[in-house]
Design a protein around this motif. Structure first.
Motif, short mmCIF file in Angstrom:
data_model
loop_
_atom_site.label_atom_id
_atom_site.label_comp_id
_atom_site.label_asym_id
_atom_site.label_seq_id
_atom_site.Cartn_x
_atom_site.Cartn_y
_atom_site.Cartn_z
N GLU A 59 28.39 74.55 61.32
CA GLU A 59 27.46 75.53 60.74
C GLU A 59 26.05 74.98 60.62
O GLU A 59 25.13 75.71 60.26
N GLY A 60 25.87 73.68 60.88
CA GLY A 60 24.52 73.14 60.92
C GLY A 60 24.22 71.98 59.99
O GLY A 60 23.09 71.50 59.98
N ARG A 61 25.21 71.53 59.20
CA ARG A 61 24.93 70.38 58.32
C ARG A 61 24.69 69.15 59.17
O ARG A 61 25.35 68.94 60.18
N ARG A 62 23.72 68.31 58.78
CA ARG A 62 23.34 67.15 59.59
C ARG A 62 23.66 65.81 58.95
O ARG A 62 23.53 64.78 59.58
N ILE A 63 24.04 65.83 57.66
CA ILE A 63 24.36 64.57 56.98
C ILE A 63 25.76 64.66 56.38
O ILE A 63 26.32 65.76 56.28
N ARG A 64 26.32 63.52 55.97
CA ARG A 64 27.69 63.48 55.44
C ARG A 64 27.80 64.33 54.17
O ARG A 64 26.88 64.42 53.37
N ARG A 112 13.68 61.53 60.36
CA ARG A 112 14.14 62.82 59.83
C ARG A 112 15.42 62.64 59.01
O ARG A 112 15.59 63.24 57.97
N LYS A 113 16.31 61.78 59.51
CA LYS A 113 17.58 61.53 58.83
C LYS A 113 17.35 60.94 57.44
O LYS A 113 17.96 61.37 56.46
N GLN A 114 16.44 59.96 57.34
CA GLN A 114 16.13 59.36 56.05
C GLN A 114 15.53 60.39 55.10
O GLN A 114 15.83 60.40 53.92
N LEU A 115 14.68 61.27 55.65
CA LEU A 115 14.09 62.33 54.84
C LEU A 115 15.20 63.22 54.27
O LEU A 115 15.21 63.52 53.07
N MET A 116 16.14 63.63 55.12
CA MET A 116 17.24 64.48 54.67
C MET A 116 18.06 63.81 53.58
O MET A 116 18.43 64.43 52.58
N LEU A 117 18.36 62.51 53.75
CA LEU A 117 19.14 61.79 52.76
C LEU A 117 18.41 61.68 51.43
O LEU A 117 19.00 61.90 50.37
N HIS A 118 17.11 61.37 51.47
CA HIS A 118 16.31 61.26 50.24
C HIS A 118 16.23 62.61 49.52
O HIS A 118 16.40 62.67 48.30
N VAL A 119 15.95 63.67 50.27
CA VAL A 119 15.83 64.99 49.67
C VAL A 119 17.16 65.43 49.08
O VAL A 119 17.21 65.94 47.96
N ALA A 120 18.26 65.22 49.81
CA ALA A 120 19.59 65.61 49.32
C ALA A 120 19.94 64.86 48.03
O ALA A 120 20.64 65.39 47.17
N GLU A 121 19.45 63.64 47.90
CA GLU A 121 19.70 62.85 46.70
C GLU A 121 18.90 63.39 45.51
O GLU A 121 19.36 63.40 44.38
N LEU A 122 17.69 63.90 45.79
CA LEU A 122 16.81 64.38 44.72
C LEU A 122 17.11 65.81 44.27
O LEU A 122 16.90 66.14 43.10
N VAL A 123 17.59 66.67 45.16
CA VAL A 123 17.79 68.08 44.82
C VAL A 123 18.69 68.29 43.59
O VAL A 123 18.33 69.07 42.72
N PRO A 124 19.83 67.61 43.48
CA PRO A 124 20.67 67.84 42.29
C PRO A 124 19.96 67.50 40.97
O PRO A 124 20.30 68.03 39.93
N ARG A 125 18.95 66.62 41.02
CA ARG A 125 18.21 66.24 39.82
C ARG A 125 16.97 67.12 39.60
O ARG A 125 16.17 66.86 38.71
#
Length: 139
Positions: A31-36, A97-110
């Motif tokens: 469906e388009g997810r790019r990270i674990r 781009r991958k590092q950006l996705m990981l950093h953003v995904a880490e920050l969104v829940p907070r």
């Protein structure tokens, strides 16, 4: 939003595109997810991603009228500029781009808006789920 006005709009074409689907733990790879899944976050929004980019001190533009090509019902994306004109990174911790996705995904829940919403929702969900289980056992 950190866009430079009308003059910088054409320049955003070269910026990295980040769709919320890329970091959504509720989506599959197909469906388009790019990270674990473990690193991804639940149902991120463009505004949350934009706020995270602001926190990470990288320029971004939210394009709310754009849809995800695989699923046009998912509207909105964020364009992010990783490198300055001289080739150095705006944030040395984010070089891809991958590092950006990981950093953003880490920050969104907070995210401030998210933490306020979740507290009442989790307590109200606990009550009905208990009574729902009890009802199922009695039947």
């Amino acid at each position: 939003m950190m866009d430079g006005g009308g003059g910088s709009a054409p320049n955003t074409k070269k910026w990295v595109v980040l769709y919320p689907v890329y970091i959504n733990s509720k989506k599959t790879l197909a469906e388009g997810r790019r990270i674990r899944t473990e690193k991804a976050c639940e149902n991120p929004t463009c505004v949350e991603i934009g706020d995270c980019c602001h926190h990470l001190k990288v320029p971004y533009v939210i394009e709310i009228d754009k849809a995800y090509p695989r699923d046009f019902m998912q509207v909105g994306r964020v364009r992010v500029l990783l490198k300055k004109e001289d080739g150095t990174f705006f944030n040395p911790a984010i070089s891809s781009r991958k590092q950006l996705m990981l950093h953003v995904a880490e920050l969104v829940p907070r995210h401030a808006g998210r933490t306020k919403k979740q507290e009442p929702a989790s307590s109200s969900n606990a009550g009905p789920s208990k009574s729902g289980k009890g009802g199922k056992k009695k039947r």
